[in-house]
Design a protein around this motif. Structure first.
Motif, PDB file in Angstrom:
ATOM      1  N   CYS A 271       8.785  36.462 -14.007  1.00  0.00           N
ATOM      2  CA  CYS A 271       9.834  37.748 -14.266  1.00  0.00           C
ATOM      3  C   CYS A 271       9.186  38.716 -15.319  1.00  0.00           C
ATOM      4  O   CYS A 271       9.572  39.994 -14.746  1.00  0.00           O
ATOM      5  CB  CYS A 271      10.879  36.657 -14.990  1.00  0.00           C
TER       6      CYS A 271
ATOM      7  N   GLU B  56      15.797  37.649 -18.364  1.00  0.00           N
ATOM      8  CA  GLU B  56      15.731  36.503 -17.719  1.00  0.00           C
ATOM      9  C   GLU B  56      14.441  35.704 -18.303  1.00  0.00           C
ATOM     10  O   GLU B  56      14.183  35.001 -18.898  1.00  0.00           O
ATOM     11  CB  GLU B  56      15.866  36.405 -16.276  1.00  0.00           C
TER      12      GLU B  56
ATOM     13  N   ASN C   2      15.176  34.391 -21.726  1.00  0.00           N
ATOM     14  CA  ASN C   2      16.217  33.776 -21.067  1.00  0.00           C
ATOM     15  C   ASN C   2      15.194  32.295 -21.099  1.00  0.00           C
ATOM     16  O   ASN C   2      15.434  31.111 -21.830  1.00  0.00           O
ATOM     17  CB  ASN C   2      17.077  33.735 -20.316  1.00  0.00           C
TER      18      ASN C   2
END
Ligand code: NAD
Ligand code: G6P
Ligand code: MN
Ligand code: MN
Length: 432
Positions: free
Chosen positions: A385, A400, A403
């Motif tokens: 990512c 992302e 996260n």
């Protein structure tokens, strides 16, 4: 003779690199060394470059050291390109550390939000370097040391298509230097096998008869003179967990397995006014004061205060193993090719590999157990990512990456830190 180009030549590590090349001169016929930097690093380049010249002059070897701010002139017909640059210099690292810490998250140069942003800043520059190399030295090897080393190496090979790239780190080398004495052995008595990701690998160790001695080494894992580089606070590892795994962790696993303890230590330093980047600034200033002394013509001992000590031995040994087709075992970041079966075959992993003229051939590790597999797959996905966001300048994918990153606290605070870092580093993030 060989032409070697070092991008980020103004780094305080350059004398190490020179020492490594000087020590191997009998096998590695270097003729030209080009140290490349940018306007912001010109002062450093001049000082460390002058020391590099004195180091070679003291040997009487016919090696020319060139200093330049023109990368393209340097890259023309290069045989080996080493990268050791820091986009935004230490000022940017201070932001990578202080902004997450100000929101109660770890701020670190290669881990957590700071590591993600170091990748965001580095990847656009690396893209330009690869474009120049395609033009000017299409057969050169790229030996990458720029952090986050594994992520940058994956980007160069998988996204930019430059296959002749090997990523390096000094952490495995430190373990192999420090550990054998703990069990009364010499390095050559032991066989080391490493596997995982850069700053997230494990190793196991065998004696001459093939007996696993990992458990004996684990008994010393919390000794303070072990395999941990200088930049990492040595909180005690949870030994029971490691014994179950029967693997030796790298020093960086502390940020994950001891998240709270490590965060607390970093926050204490932050509150006291000095994060690691600020400590490094003092070490670097002291080093450059030494480098300015025209009587100095060798690498000073004080360089060992940097976390990256011994890196150049790894870099020079790698170049040597490629040039002399040695098939030498080394721990490098390279294409997985099934060596770690739970990760994509085209992912970049950090594994013990044989280094020869063909590059790195990773040795098969075998199955990872559930616990290690879970960590590796999450960390690799987080890296992917990070790379996608860095290339596309995609805010959603950056989120992302945040996260997924275990050192980023999720929720509103993640968004806050992401936004603050985007603004703080705006100058170095043309893609966003
Ligand atoms: P540094 O701050 O001294 O930077 C090195 C040089 O890079 C500076 O002189 C700077 O001006 C130059 N630079 C910045 N942008 C550049 C660009 N676009 N082109 C050319 N040069 C540029 O950094 P340092 O502490 O010497 O570390 C250098 C790099 O090596 C960092 O990325 C660091 O994270 C990495 N490192 C890696 C390891 C490892 O194990 N792989 C260990 C230590 C350091
Ligand atoms: C470690 C690592 C590097 C890391 C560096 C930090 O040993 O292998 O990748 O970023 O040293 O050292 P520093 O002295 O800059 O904090
Ligand atoms: Mn490293
Ligand atoms: Mn998270």
């Amino acid at each position: 003779g060989l032409k070697i180009v070092t991008i980020g030549g103004g780094s305080s590590y350059t004398p190490e690199l020179m020492e490594g090349l000087i020590n191997r001169y009998h096998e590695l016929p270097v003729r030209e060394i080009w140290l490349v930097d940018i306007h912001d690093g010109e002062e450093k380049l001049k000082i460390v470059g002058a020391l590099a010249k004195r180091m070679w002059a003291a040997t009487q070897y016919p090696v020319e050291v060139h200093l330049t701010l023109d990368r393209r002139v340097a890259l023309k017909d290069a045989d080996f390109v080493t990268t050791q640059f820091r986009v935004g210099l230490l000022e940017a690292r201070i932001k990578d550390e202080r902004i997450p810490l100000s929101h109660g998250m770890l701020g670190q140069e290669t881990n957590g939000a700071g590591g993600i942003f170091k990748a965001f800043r580095t990847i656009p520059v690396m893209k330009q370097i690869i474009e120049d190399m395609q033009d000017l030295c299409p057969n050169a090897w790229l030996i990458n040391f720029t952090n986050p080393s594994g992520i940058i190496t994956e980007t160069v090979i998988k996204q930019f298509g430059w296959e002749k790239c090997i990523g390096l780190c000094n952490v495995p080398e430190i373990s192999m230097i420090k550990e054998p004495a703990k069990i009364g052995c010499k390095r050559e008595d032991l066989q080391y096998r490493f596997a995982g990701l850069n700053h997230f690998h494990w190793h196991k160790v065998f004696d001459k008869d093939g007996h696993d001695v990992t458990g004996s080494l684990l008994e010393h894992i919390n000794d303070k003179d072990g395999g941990t580089p200088k930049n990492i606070y040595q909180a005690d590892f949870p030994v029971d967990l490691l014994q179950t795994m029967n693997l030796l962790p790298c020093g960086y696993h502390r940020y994950y397995f001891l998240k709270k303890e490590m965060l607390q230590h970093s926050i204490d330093e932050f509150r006291a006014g000095e994060t690691r980047a600020e400590q490094v600034k003092s070490v670097e200033n002291a080093l450059f004061d030494l480098y300015r002394d025209t009587k100095l013509h060798e690498k000073p001992k004080e360089l060992e205060k940097r976390g990256g000590a011994y890196y150049s031995d790894v870099a020079c040994e790698c170049i040597n193993a490629i040039y002399n087709n040695k098939r030498q075992p080394m721990v490098v970041s390279t294409v997985n090719c099934g060596s770690i079966s739970c990760l994509p075959a085209d992912a970049i992993v950090e594994v013990t590999s044989l280094i020869s003229a063909k590059g790195a051939e990773p040795l098969a590790w075998g199955e990872m157990k559930s616990h290690e597999r879970g960590w590796l797959q999450m960390m690799k996905a987080m890296e992917e990512c990070t790379i996608e966001a860095a290339i596309k300048g995609d805010y959603g994918v950056a989120y992302e990456a945040f996260n997924l990153n275990p050192l980023v606290e999720n929720g509103a605070v993640a968004e806050k830190v992401l936004n603050e870092l985007l603004v703080a580093h705006e100058k170095y993030l043309p893609q966003f």
